[in-house]
Design a protein around this motif. Structure first.
Motif, PDB file in Angstrom:
ATOM      1  N   PHE A  70       0.626  -1.069  -0.152  1.00  0.00           N
ATOM      2  CA  PHE A  70      -0.303  -0.360   0.275  1.00  0.00           C
ATOM      3  C   PHE A  70       0.844   1.633  -0.009  1.00  0.00           C
TER       4      PHE A  70
ATOM      5  N   VAL B 282      -0.415   5.555  -0.793  1.00  0.00           N
ATOM      6  CA  VAL B 282      -1.259   5.702   0.714  1.00  0.00           C
ATOM      7  C   VAL B 282      -0.920   6.214   1.642  1.00  0.00           C
TER       8      VAL B 282
ATOM      9  N   THR C 242      -1.260  -5.170  -0.776  1.00  0.00           N
ATOM     10  CA  THR C 242      -2.226  -5.404  -1.649  1.00  0.00           C
ATOM     11  C   THR C 242      -2.691  -6.684  -2.826  1.00  0.00           C
TER      12      THR C 242
ATOM     13  N   GLN D 112      -6.939  -4.006  -5.416  1.00  0.00           N
ATOM     14  CA  GLN D 112      -6.659  -2.596  -4.875  1.00  0.00           C
ATOM     15  C   GLN D 112      -5.609  -2.376  -5.292  1.00  0.00           C
TER      16      GLN D 112
ATOM     17  N   THR E  68      -7.230  -1.260  -8.047  1.00  0.00           N
ATOM     18  CA  THR E  68      -7.857   0.639  -7.610  1.00  0.00           C
ATOM     19  C   THR E  68      -7.134   1.841  -7.477  1.00  0.00           C
ATOM     20  N   LEU E  69      -6.763   1.251  -6.092  1.00  0.00           N
ATOM     21  CA  LEU E  69      -6.075   2.773  -5.602  1.00  0.00           C
ATOM     22  C   LEU E  69      -4.835   3.376  -6.942  1.00  0.00           C
TER      23      LEU E  69
ATOM     24  N   LEU F 144      -6.672   7.325  -5.793  1.00  0.00           N
ATOM     25  CA  LEU F 144      -6.608   8.583  -5.217  1.00  0.00           C
ATOM     26  C   LEU F 144      -6.412   9.891  -5.904  1.00  0.00           C
TER      27      LEU F 144
ATOM     28  N   VAL G  97      -9.447   2.297   1.473  1.00  0.00           N
ATOM     29  CA  VAL G  97      -8.520   2.801   1.566  1.00  0.00           C
ATOM     30  C   VAL G  97      -8.144   4.380   0.765  1.00  0.00           C
ATOM     31  N   PRO G  98      -8.539   4.092  -0.493  1.00  0.00           N
ATOM     32  CA  PRO G  98      -8.511   5.739  -0.958  1.00  0.00           C
ATOM     33  C   PRO G  98      -9.386   6.531  -0.544  1.00  0.00           C
TER      34      PRO G  98
ATOM     35  N   ASP H 188      -8.135   8.240   2.228  1.00  0.00           N
ATOM     36  CA  ASP H 188      -7.294   9.265   2.312  1.00  0.00           C
ATOM     37  C   ASP H 188      -6.930  10.267   1.697  1.00  0.00           C
TER      38      ASP H 188
END
Length: 441
Positions: A15, A20, A36, A40, A43-44, A48, A69-70, A73
């Motif tokens: 991550f 992140v 991840t 993930q 996507t991240l 983000l 997570v995003p 964040d």
């Protein structure tokens, strides 16, 4: 819509490597989460950046952290999200109360070392306590469509500052008839915002909604188009079982070597209650989650299952949609699922996050046609499952059951949160006489 697909094995970045925030990475690491999963990883970087996303992945592939997570964040530290002032900056809509609680718990953990406050709203709880929490100030709201819409219409929930909207398990919300409520919520978000829609399947109405409310969404798939819809890490054992022998088969299956947390799916609320009682009678530590239980009882059972107080949970499909636990070793279909997607969702509760699992399906003699439809749709190559009994050597071999397995494992116990299996329900306040098993297949 742009398309992004993974093609074959890919490296698993951390991550932190994907950008992140340190505070979130630290919180995840405290749970042993550093690298991840595919959904993930894909996507991240896009989430983000604030782009709209359609995320498609099977159950157990890590969708929650893929959007969670995003989301945390960006709410925590993104230039295009207004400073936190106690009005919600993000809204996550889920189809069930249980899933809302689970998603909220995951987001709360991810936000542990940030000032981001997460709350959960859903039906079955007094409005007053949820309104009071919203009045005190929150940054992320996770909830079910009906309660979110009610709180908005009561002017208790402000949506004008929501910068990130997530629709989780969109296909399940379609099945449960929530699309009208969701459309009303979406219509309230007239300002610019990021939308992430996650779904295991993409039926027509979901695609139509995506085209209407998402802005140039990027469609992310965590598997190839031709990949099996069931996890390769899950061993599937399917057998024809006489309805009078199903409980005895389960009792022996639950004594298998390596059996840990186990979810047993039933078709009806009555079957869930009866099956839990039968297993408690055989000496197992078991709880139940179904619609005849109040919300407190359901949450206590789920919490007990997650923390290991009980290791067997009997559940109906709707009630089980909030169970997101990586180390379920066995899933048992006490009755044949209604359709292929239900089968996929059920057995997807095991073999998750790189773990292996066993999925057992007990096909009643009158359910064979239903199973054959599932088998054909999913290409499982088992159109005529073998007829095994609780004493069949083949059953013991297939499920790694010790030869000395018995028809009980100890004295009768209480179903967690319910009556003792040896107590008669008649005469207890709010209880009903145990219905006959004759109606079950």
């Amino acid at each position: 819509m742009l398309g992004v697909s993974s093609t074959g094995p890919a490296p698993s970045p951390t991550f932190a490597k994907l950008g992140v925030a340190h505070e979130i990475c630290t919180a995840l690491a405290e749970r042993g989460i550093v690298n991840t999963f595919a959904i993930q990883e894909l996507t991240l970087p896009i989430a983000l950046d604030g782009s709209d996303i359609i995320g498609q992945a099977r159950t157990g592939m890590g969708k929650t952290l893929g959007f969670g997570v995003p989301l945390i964040d960006r709410v925590f530290d993104s230039a295009d999200v207004a400073e936190l002032d106690g009005t919600p900056r993000a809204l996550v809509i889920t189809p069930t109360r249980e899933l809302a609680v689970q998603v909220s718990a995951d987001l709360t953990q991810a936000a542990k070392h940030t000032p981001v406050r997460v709350t959960t709203v859903y039906g079955g709880r007094p409005y007053e306590e949820q309104i009071a929490t919203l009045s005190d100030g929150v940054d992320v709201v996770v909830g079910t469509p009906g309660r979110i819409l009610d709180l908005y219409q009561k002017h208790a929930l402000q949506l004008d500052q929501v910068a990130i909207l997530v629709l989780d398990e969109a296909d399940e919300m379609l099945d449960l008839g929530f699309l009208p409520a969701i459309e009303k919520i979406l219509q309230a978000l007239t300002h610019k915002h990021q939308t992430m829609l996650f779904s295991a399947t993409m039926p027509g109405p979901i695609i139509t909604m995506a085209r209407s409310f998402l802005h140039k969404p990027i469609h992310i798939r965590a598997e190839t188009e031709t990949e099996s819809q069931t996890h390769a890490t899950t061993k599937q054992v399917v057998l024809q079982a006489h309805r009078m022998d199903k409980v005895a088969i389960m009792v022996r299956a639950l004594q298998a070597h390596g059996r840990g947390r186990t979810i047993i799916f039933t078709r009806t609320k009555r079957s869930a209650a009866e099956t839990a009682q039968d297993l408690a009678q055989a000496g197992f530590t078991v709880g139940a989650v179904h619609g005849n239980l109040n919300q407190d009882a359901r949450e206590k059972s789920l919490t007990a299952f997650r923390n290991g107080t009980i290791d067997i949970l009997v559940a109906t499909d709707v009630a089980a949609r909030g169970i997101d636990i990586d180390d379920v070793t066995h899933v048992i279909n006490f009755q044949t699922p209604e359709d292929p997607m239900t089968y996929v969702h059920r057995i997807g509760r095991t073999g998750r996050a790189g773990n292996t699992g066993v999925a057992i399906t007990l096909v009643g003699y009158d359910e064979l046609h239903k199973w054959q439809s599932i088998n054909s749709e999913l290409g499982l190559a088992t159109p005529e499952p073998p007829r095994w009994f609780s004493t069949s050597p083949e059953l013991f071999t297939a499920l790694n059951i010790p030869p000395d397995a018995q028809d009980s494992v100890g004295p009768a116990k209480r179903v967690f949160g319910g009556f003792s299996s040896t107590e008669r329900l008649r005469g207890h306040k709010g209880a009903t006489t145990r219905p006959s098993r004759k109606a079950n297949s």
